[in-house]
Design an enzyme around this catalytic site. Structure first.
Site, PDB file in Angstrom:
ATOM      1  N   PRO A  86       0.804  -1.225   0.000  1.00 25.94           N
ATOM      2  CA  PRO A  86       0.000   0.000   0.000  1.00 25.94           C
ATOM      3  C   PRO A  86       0.834   1.270   0.000  1.00 25.94           C
ATOM      4  O   PRO A  86       2.015   1.256   0.358  1.00 25.94           O
ATOM      5  CB  PRO A  86      -0.802  -0.118   1.298  1.00 25.94           C
ATOM      6  CG  PRO A  86       0.089  -0.893   2.202  1.00 25.94           C
ATOM      7  CD  PRO A  86       0.780  -1.897   1.315  1.00 25.94           C
ATOM      8  N   CYS A  87       0.220   2.363  -0.416  1.00 23.23           N
ATOM      9  CA  CYS A  87       0.863   3.677  -0.378  1.00 23.23           C
ATOM     10  C   CYS A  87       0.671   4.244   1.022  1.00 23.23           C
ATOM     11  O   CYS A  87      -0.450   4.496   1.458  1.00 23.23           O
ATOM     12  CB  CYS A  87       0.230   4.600  -1.417  1.00 23.23           C
ATOM     13  SG  CYS A  87       1.005   6.215  -1.537  1.00 23.23           S
ATOM     14  N   GLN A  88       1.772   4.410   1.762  1.00 22.66           N
ATOM     15  CA  GLN A  88       1.726   4.900   3.139  1.00 22.66           C
ATOM     16  C   GLN A  88       2.710   6.049   3.324  1.00 22.66           C
ATOM     17  O   GLN A  88       3.320   6.512   2.354  1.00 22.66           O
ATOM     18  CB  GLN A  88       2.058   3.750   4.104  1.00 22.66           C
ATOM     19  CG  GLN A  88       1.070   2.591   4.044  1.00 22.66           C
ATOM     20  CD  GLN A  88       1.528   1.395   4.866  1.00 22.66           C
ATOM     21  OE1 GLN A  88       2.582   0.823   4.610  1.00 22.66           O
ATOM     22  NE2 GLN A  88       0.740   1.030   5.859  1.00 22.66           N
ATOM     23  N   TYR A  90       6.116   7.215   4.077  1.00 19.26           N
ATOM     24  CA  TYR A  90       7.433   6.591   4.105  1.00 19.26           C
ATOM     25  C   TYR A  90       8.499   7.472   4.751  1.00 19.26           C
ATOM     26  O   TYR A  90       9.692   7.167   4.662  1.00 19.26           O
ATOM     27  CB  TYR A  90       7.885   6.246   2.677  1.00 19.26           C
ATOM     28  CG  TYR A  90       6.933   5.351   1.929  1.00 19.26           C
ATOM     29  CD1 TYR A  90       6.117   4.451   2.605  1.00 19.26           C
ATOM     30  CD2 TYR A  90       6.839   5.390   0.553  1.00 19.26           C
ATOM     31  CE1 TYR A  90       5.236   3.620   1.928  1.00 19.26           C
ATOM     32  CE2 TYR A  90       5.964   4.563  -0.148  1.00 19.26           C
ATOM     33  CZ  TYR A  90       5.160   3.679   0.548  1.00 19.26           C
ATOM     34  OH  TYR A  90       4.294   2.866  -0.123  1.00 19.26           O
TER      35      TYR A  90
END
Length: 411
Positions: A86-88, A90
């Protein structure tokens, strides 16, 4: 590699119901051998995707149903690391004696830990297309962090945002695919030699990992200037986290720390699969049909609208959204499936049943077909609502099958 390209050891992270594995095995089951997999759905008691994966692959599943951050030491040596994550957030910070740390629970750091521990020759990852633009207040930072991590470990990287329908598949699903290859591989030697005589643009449109399977027009975008950056200008990950910002386009390459990204246009002229191709031509259970007294509700959900709303701060604003086709046309590719597919939701597909001419929702089997899985793939005791959820999270399998073919070529 373990012995030769006839034995490619694969580790599949965030495996879902095995989209990467299905695609690779369809390409060459005798070559791609999954030696370890991980699937864990936080907060879900049933762990339905894991159960489906285990059922479908049986004794050879090798799938661990635990939080990946707790089982990194279990990950064996492998040649190819794959996974959709998933896009979290970073972002990283300096923590004194502990060095540099990312935020707890962000799955990229588990991937990075595995890469640093095992250094697989090849990495193939999938993420949403907005990864290249996140976060909103520091565009490109998150992807910059990923590139920096891989560069520090001796990898070159290529990426492409692929809309599956633009290459003949049934679903309009845009996803970012990231392919990384170690400095010990033949592919790294190829790009090193290539950059001495050609250039990044030519690599992306003619000879790179995605160029043949997902062809693009061999011309520069007339309005978007390519992005060129150098990661060596950033001291460490903290500097990237604090200072990096960039415009990443739908295609790009990073070699020797040099980043090149350009907006490219698909150039596909092959057969096109349509939503109508996967619709069942047999009687469907009444529960999928939309009754006459529900039509008005669906028309409102699907229609364009402007609604006055109030923010948490007390400001009034107008929310607007455009219309979605109702019903969904069978002579076009499907829209992007979401995890809410199958519910009375604006994003859910509604089609005209081929036998009765009445409106209905898609069945779980039709959703499996849209993603390129075998019909009934998730029919393993999984509750129906979870079958939709799983397919909303899944990738388009035929894309991975094509990428598998390219992997065989370059290994």
């Amino acid at each position: 590699m373990a012995n030769n390209k006839k034995n490619v050891r694969v580790v599949e992270l965030f495996a879902g119901v095995g989209g990467f594995r299905v695609g690779l095995e369809r390409c060459a089951k005798d070559v791609f051998r999954t030696v370890w997999a991980n699937q864990w759905e936080p907060g879900q008691k049933g762990q339905w995707a894991y159960k489906c994966y285990s059922e479908r692959f049986g004794a050879d599943a090798h799938c661990v149903n635990k939080d990946i951050s707790t089982v990194i030491e279990q990950v064996p040596e492998h040649d190819l690391l794959v996974g959709g994550f998933p896009c979290q957030d970073y972002s990283v910070a300096s923590t004194g004696a502990k060095g540099i740390e990312g935020k707890k629970g962000v799955l990229w750091w588990s991937i990075n830990d595995i890469v640093r521990k095992r250094h697989p020759q090849f990495i193939l990852l999938e993420n949403v297309d907005r990864l290249l633009k996140s976060p909103t207040k520091q565009r490109g930072r998150d992807f910059g962090i990923i590139l920096k991590c891989l560069y520090d470990e001796g990898y070159a990287v290529e990426w492409r945002v692929i809309n599956a329908a633009e290459y003949g598949n049934i679903q309009r699903r845009r996803r970012t695919f990231i392919f990384a290859f170690k400095d010990t591989t033949k592919q790294f030697a190829r790009i090193k030699k290539y950059m001495e005589t050609e250039g990044e643009f030519e690599w992306l449109v003619r000879d790179g990992f995605f160029a043949e399977s997902f062809p693009v027009k061999q011309e520069h975008h007339d309005k978007k200037k390519p992005t060129e950056l150098d990661l060596d200008e950033y001291e460490d990950l903290v500097t990237v986290s604090d200072m990096f910002h960039a415009t990443f386009y739908n295609s790009g390459v990073m070699y020797a720390g040099k980043i090149y990204s350009e907006e490219l246009s698909p150039d596909y002229n092959g057969p096109q699969k349509l939503l109508g191709d996967i619709v069942l031509e047999e009687p469907v259970d009444d529960k999928y049909f939309i009754s006459q007294d529900q039509i008005e509700k669906w028309e409102y959900m699907k229609g364009s609208k402007k609604i006055e709303r109030t923010s948490k701060e007390g400001f009034t604003y107008q929310f607007s959204e455009g219309a979605i086709a109702f019903p969904d046309p069978l002579d076009r590719p499907a829209r992007t499936m979401l995890t809410s597919e199958g519910t009375a939701n604006r994003s859910s597909h509604v089609i005209t049943d081929k036998l009765t001419g009445k409106y209905r929702r898609l069945t779980p089997e039709e959703c499996e077909r849209i993603n390129g899985f075998d019909t009934g793939w998730t029919d393993t005791g999984t509750p129906e609502r979870q079958r939709y959820f799983i397919m909303g999270n899944a990738l388009v399998v035929p894309l991975i099958e094509k990428m598998g073919g390219k992997l065989l070529e370059i290994m």
